[in-house]
Motif scaffolding. Structure first.
Motif, PDB file in Angstrom:
ATOM      1  N   MET A   1      11.749  -0.903  60.162  1.00 54.89           N
ATOM      2  CA  MET A   1      10.684  -1.496  60.391  1.00 54.89           C
ATOM      3  C   MET A   1      10.240  -2.392  59.163  1.00 54.89           C
ATOM      4  O   MET A   1      10.141  -1.510  57.935  1.00 54.89           O
ATOM      5  CB  MET A   1       9.691  -0.670  60.889  1.00 54.89           C
ATOM      6  N   ASN A   2      10.012  -3.541  58.975  1.00 58.77           N
ATOM      7  CA  ASN A   2       9.388  -4.226  57.699  1.00 58.77           C
ATOM      8  C   ASN A   2       8.028  -4.012  57.360  1.00 58.77           C
ATOM      9  O   ASN A   2       7.314  -3.467  57.959  1.00 58.77           O
ATOM     10  CB  ASN A   2       9.644  -5.617  58.144  1.00 58.77           C
ATOM     11  N   ASP A   3       7.722  -4.470  56.252  1.00 61.62           N
ATOM     12  CA  ASP A   3       6.401  -4.020  55.454  1.00 61.62           C
ATOM     13  C   ASP A   3       5.267  -4.634  56.337  1.00 61.62           C
ATOM     14  O   ASP A   3       4.431  -3.996  56.528  1.00 61.62           O
ATOM     15  CB  ASP A   3       6.305  -4.687  54.133  1.00 61.62           C
ATOM     16  N   SER A   4       5.492  -5.902  57.116  1.00 58.97           N
ATOM     17  CA  SER A   4       4.382  -6.057  57.847  1.00 58.97           C
ATOM     18  C   SER A   4       3.973  -5.740  59.132  1.00 58.97           C
ATOM     19  O   SER A   4       2.793  -5.378  59.496  1.00 58.97           O
ATOM     20  CB  SER A   4       4.568  -7.896  58.069  1.00 58.97           C
ATOM     21  N   GLU A   5       4.960  -5.057  59.695  1.00 52.73           N
ATOM     22  CA  GLU A   5       4.909  -4.215  60.893  1.00 52.73           C
ATOM     23  C   GLU A   5       4.231  -2.947  60.325  1.00 52.73           C
ATOM     24  O   GLU A   5       3.282  -2.402  61.176  1.00 52.73           O
ATOM     25  CB  GLU A   5       6.211  -3.829  61.503  1.00 52.73           C
ATOM     26  N   ILE A   6       4.551  -2.426  59.442  1.00 55.23           N
ATOM     27  CA  ILE A   6       4.022  -1.006  58.866  1.00 55.23           C
ATOM     28  C   ILE A   6       2.581  -1.389  58.689  1.00 55.23           C
ATOM     29  O   ILE A   6       1.701  -0.511  58.862  1.00 55.23           O
ATOM     30  CB  ILE A   6       4.832  -0.530  57.999  1.00 55.23           C
ATOM     31  N   ALA A   7       2.339  -2.544  57.696  1.00 62.99           N
ATOM     32  CA  ALA A   7       0.867  -2.771  57.414  1.00 62.99           C
ATOM     33  C   ALA A   7       0.166  -2.768  58.673  1.00 62.99           C
ATOM     34  O   ALA A   7      -1.197  -2.527  59.133  1.00 62.99           O
ATOM     35  CB  ALA A   7       0.884  -4.072  56.628  1.00 62.99           C
ATOM     36  N   ARG A   8       0.487  -3.447  59.913  1.00 67.10           N
ATOM     37  CA  ARG A   8      -0.022  -3.660  60.994  1.00 67.10           C
ATOM     38  C   ARG A   8      -0.349  -2.314  61.492  1.00 67.10           C
ATOM     39  O   ARG A   8      -1.519  -2.092  62.396  1.00 67.10           O
ATOM     40  CB  ARG A   8       0.640  -4.286  62.028  1.00 67.10           C
ATOM     41  N   LEU A   9       0.661  -1.390  61.700  1.00 65.86           N
ATOM     42  CA  LEU A   9       0.373  -0.138  62.309  1.00 65.86           C
ATOM     43  C   LEU A   9      -0.649   0.920  61.497  1.00 65.86           C
ATOM     44  O   LEU A   9      -1.483   1.516  61.976  1.00 65.86           O
ATOM     45  CB  LEU A   9       1.786   0.749  62.193  1.00 65.86           C
ATOM     46  N   LYS A  10      -0.746   0.439  60.186  1.00 67.39           N
ATOM     47  CA  LYS A  10      -1.884   1.176  59.364  1.00 67.39           C
ATOM     48  C   LYS A  10      -3.290   0.835  59.760  1.00 67.39           C
ATOM     49  O   LYS A  10      -3.892   1.450  59.903  1.00 67.39           O
ATOM     50  CB  LYS A  10      -1.394   0.999  57.932  1.00 67.39           C
ATOM     51  N   ARG A  11      -3.136  -0.466  60.198  1.00 68.60           N
ATOM     52  CA  ARG A  11      -4.524  -1.004  60.578  1.00 68.60           C
ATOM     53  C   ARG A  11      -4.925  -0.677  61.868  1.00 68.60           C
ATOM     54  O   ARG A  11      -6.107  -0.177  61.966  1.00 68.60           O
ATOM     55  CB  ARG A  11      -4.495  -2.820  60.861  1.00 68.60           C
ATOM     56  N   VAL A  12      -4.094  -0.420  62.812  1.00 67.19           N
ATOM     57  CA  VAL A  12      -4.353   0.187  64.111  1.00 67.19           C
ATOM     58  C   VAL A  12      -4.811   1.488  64.165  1.00 67.19           C
ATOM     59  O   VAL A  12      -5.734   1.949  64.473  1.00 67.19           O
ATOM     60  CB  VAL A  12      -3.119   0.150  65.082  1.00 67.19           C
ATOM     61  N   VAL A  13      -4.030   2.352  63.204  1.00 66.67           N
ATOM     62  CA  VAL A  13      -4.574   3.877  63.116  1.00 66.67           C
ATOM     63  C   VAL A  13      -5.856   3.973  62.331  1.00 66.67           C
ATOM     64  O   VAL A  13      -6.370   4.863  62.617  1.00 66.67           O
ATOM     65  CB  VAL A  13      -3.150   4.695  62.241  1.00 66.67           C
ATOM     66  N   ARG A  14      -6.008   3.163  61.378  1.00 67.14           N
ATOM     67  CA  ARG A  14      -7.175   3.013  60.712  1.00 67.14           C
ATOM     68  C   ARG A  14      -8.350   2.827  61.727  1.00 67.14           C
ATOM     69  O   ARG A  14      -9.547   3.568  61.655  1.00 67.14           O
ATOM     70  CB  ARG A  14      -7.118   2.041  59.397  1.00 67.14           C
ATOM     71  N   ALA A  15      -8.013   1.819  62.432  1.00 63.08           N
ATOM     72  CA  ALA A  15      -9.391   1.526  63.369  1.00 63.08           C
ATOM     73  C   ALA A  15      -9.399   2.480  64.491  1.00 63.08           C
ATOM     74  O   ALA A  15     -10.473   2.747  64.764  1.00 63.08           O
ATOM     75  CB  ALA A  15      -8.799   0.109  64.041  1.00 63.08           C
ATOM     76  N   SER A  16      -8.321   3.025  64.996  1.00 57.14           N
ATOM     77  CA  SER A  16      -8.377   4.167  66.123  1.00 57.14           C
ATOM     78  C   SER A  16      -7.630   5.134  65.611  1.00 57.14           C
ATOM     79  O   SER A  16      -6.465   5.340  65.887  1.00 57.14           O
ATOM     80  CB  SER A  16      -7.940   3.413  67.631  1.00 57.14           C
ATOM     81  N   PRO A  17      -8.168   6.302  64.861  1.00 58.63           N
ATOM     82  CA  PRO A  17      -7.545   7.565  64.496  1.00 58.63           C
ATOM     83  C   PRO A  17      -6.853   8.276  65.661  1.00 58.63           C
ATOM     84  O   PRO A  17      -5.859   8.885  65.342  1.00 58.63           O
ATOM     85  CB  PRO A  17      -8.450   8.274  63.575  1.00 58.63           C
ATOM     86  N   ASP A  18      -7.382   8.103  66.886  1.00 54.86           N
ATOM     87  CA  ASP A  18      -6.629   8.645  67.919  1.00 54.86           C
ATOM     88  C   ASP A  18      -5.617   7.997  68.578  1.00 54.86           C
ATOM     89  O   ASP A  18      -4.958   8.586  69.724  1.00 54.86           O
ATOM     90  CB  ASP A  18      -7.709   9.234  69.090  1.00 54.86           C
ATOM     91  N   SER A  19      -5.265   6.742  68.014  1.00 53.42           N
ATOM     92  CA  SER A  19      -3.945   5.923  68.486  1.00 53.42           C
ATOM     93  C   SER A  19      -2.870   6.553  68.494  1.00 53.42           C
ATOM     94  O   SER A  19      -2.460   7.422  67.515  1.00 53.42           O
ATOM     95  CB  SER A  19      -4.025   4.720  67.710  1.00 53.42           C
TER      96      SER A  19
ATOM     97  N   LEU B   1       4.084   5.007  62.896  1.00 55.45           N
ATOM     98  CA  LEU B   1       3.939   4.943  61.861  1.00 55.45           C
ATOM     99  C   LEU B   1       4.697   6.014  60.869  1.00 55.45           C
ATOM    100  O   LEU B   1       4.946   5.735  59.824  1.00 55.45           O
ATOM    101  CB  LEU B   1       2.352   4.744  61.418  1.00 55.45           C
ATOM    102  N   GLY B   2       4.374   6.976  61.286  1.00 54.20           N
ATOM    103  CA  GLY B   2       4.847   8.149  60.720  1.00 54.20           C
ATOM    104  C   GLY B   2       6.457   8.328  60.386  1.00 54.20           C
ATOM    105  O   GLY B   2       7.081   8.428  59.407  1.00 54.20           O
ATOM    106  N   GLU B   3       6.829   7.902  61.545  1.00 55.86           N
ATOM    107  CA  GLU B   3       8.312   7.734  61.508  1.00 55.86           C
ATOM    108  C   GLU B   3       9.015   6.801  60.617  1.00 55.86           C
ATOM    109  O   GLU B   3       9.795   6.797  59.931  1.00 55.86           O
ATOM    110  CB  GLU B   3       9.105   7.434  63.082  1.00 55.86           C
ATOM    111  N   SER B   4       8.369   5.506  60.599  1.00 53.09           N
ATOM    112  CA  SER B   4       8.624   4.648  59.871  1.00 53.09           C
ATOM    113  C   SER B   4       8.484   4.746  58.210  1.00 53.09           C
ATOM    114  O   SER B   4       9.470   4.611  57.444  1.00 53.09           O
ATOM    115  CB  SER B   4       7.818   3.242  59.971  1.00 53.09           C
ATOM    116  N   LEU B   5       7.481   5.657  58.010  1.00 55.14           N
ATOM    117  CA  LEU B   5       7.211   6.110  56.673  1.00 55.14           C
ATOM    118  C   LEU B   5       8.241   6.993  56.268  1.00 55.14           C
ATOM    119  O   LEU B   5       8.651   7.286  55.086  1.00 55.14           O
ATOM    120  CB  LEU B   5       5.784   6.729  56.380  1.00 55.14           C
ATOM    121  N   ARG B   6       8.573   7.985  57.198  1.00 54.10           N
ATOM    122  CA  ARG B   6       9.592   8.970  56.840  1.00 54.10           C
ATOM    123  C   ARG B   6      11.120   8.181  56.644  1.00 54.10           C
ATOM    124  O   ARG B   6      11.588   8.848  55.592  1.00 54.10           O
ATOM    125  CB  ARG B   6       9.854   9.883  58.224  1.00 54.10           C
TER     126      ARG B   6
END
Length: 224
Positions: free
Chosen positions: A1-19, A25-30
């Protein structure tokens, strides 16, 4: 997964912590070797979805790759009770038991991995290794850690591989990273600037301050 997709997932999780996107996101970071960040994301997401199979299994892999097999094993054991047909978890279960030197339990667990699974032969081979064999010391992990900037951890993984496999190439990789770790901060940048000054056609009558600094740094490295 590229940086832009990871950044998008971070925004989603930040906006909706229950997403549920926290798992992706966790798998990509791993996979990028950012294990501490992955642990934080997964732990936070599991507060909202404590029984989510994919979240728990990914967190277990993060624990395993951080060298915390004792934290990963209870998660994997519980997941297998709910889903005994998950072969990937069965393989991870055996690897964790080997890492914890519970070789008798590992021998029983490997019998539950189908003979048709290509990973089974490797697990059986690992059971024949000495008791201090670390199944999670892999080249893939070392490279991911280096890309994430965790050079000390990456060097330690290469050292384990070199010891376990008597691999001189792994030893050289560990030494290369140790040299990078011990290199004074800014040395590469100074070298680059110094080389640019030579290619620009200028030939100062005496060394400039950057060149003198570079000379001192190189002399200090040689005297170590």
């Amino acid at each position: 997964m590229n940086d832009s997709e990871i950044a998008r997932l971070k925004r989603v999780v930040r906006a909706s912590p229950d997403s549920l996107q926290f798992v992706a996101l966790g798998e990509s970071l791993r996979r990028r070797g950012e294990l501490d960040a992955a642990h934080k994301v997964l732990s936070s997401g599991l507060r909202y979805h404590p029984n989510l199979h994919s979240g728990q299994s990914t967190l277990a892999r993060v624990f395993a790759e951080r060298g915390e097999a004792d934290q990963a094993l209870p998660l994997v054991t519980g997941l297998l009770q709910r889903d005994p047909g998950d072969i990937a978890l069965r393989v991870l279960h055996v690897e964790l038991l080997i890492a914890l030197n519970r070789r008798r339990d590992a021998a029983e667990a490997v019998a539950r991995v189908p003979e048709t699974d290509p990973r089974r032969a490797g697990l059986v081979a690992r059971l024949g290794r000495p008791g201090d064999f670390d199944p999670f010391a892999t080249r893939e992990l070392a490279l991911r850690l280096e890309r994430a900037g965790r050079l000390s951890r990456a060097a330690a993984v290469w050292e384990v591989i070199a010891r376990q496999e008597s691999d001189p190439e792994a030893s050289r990789e560990a030494e290369r990273l140790q040299r990078r770790i011990s290199r004074p901060a800014g040395l590469e940048e100074v070298t680059l600037r110094d080389e640019r000054s030579h290619t620009s056609g200028r030939s100062p009558s005496r060394p400039g301050p950057l060149r003198r600094l570079l000379t001192l740094l190189r002399r200090a490295e040689q005297e170590k």
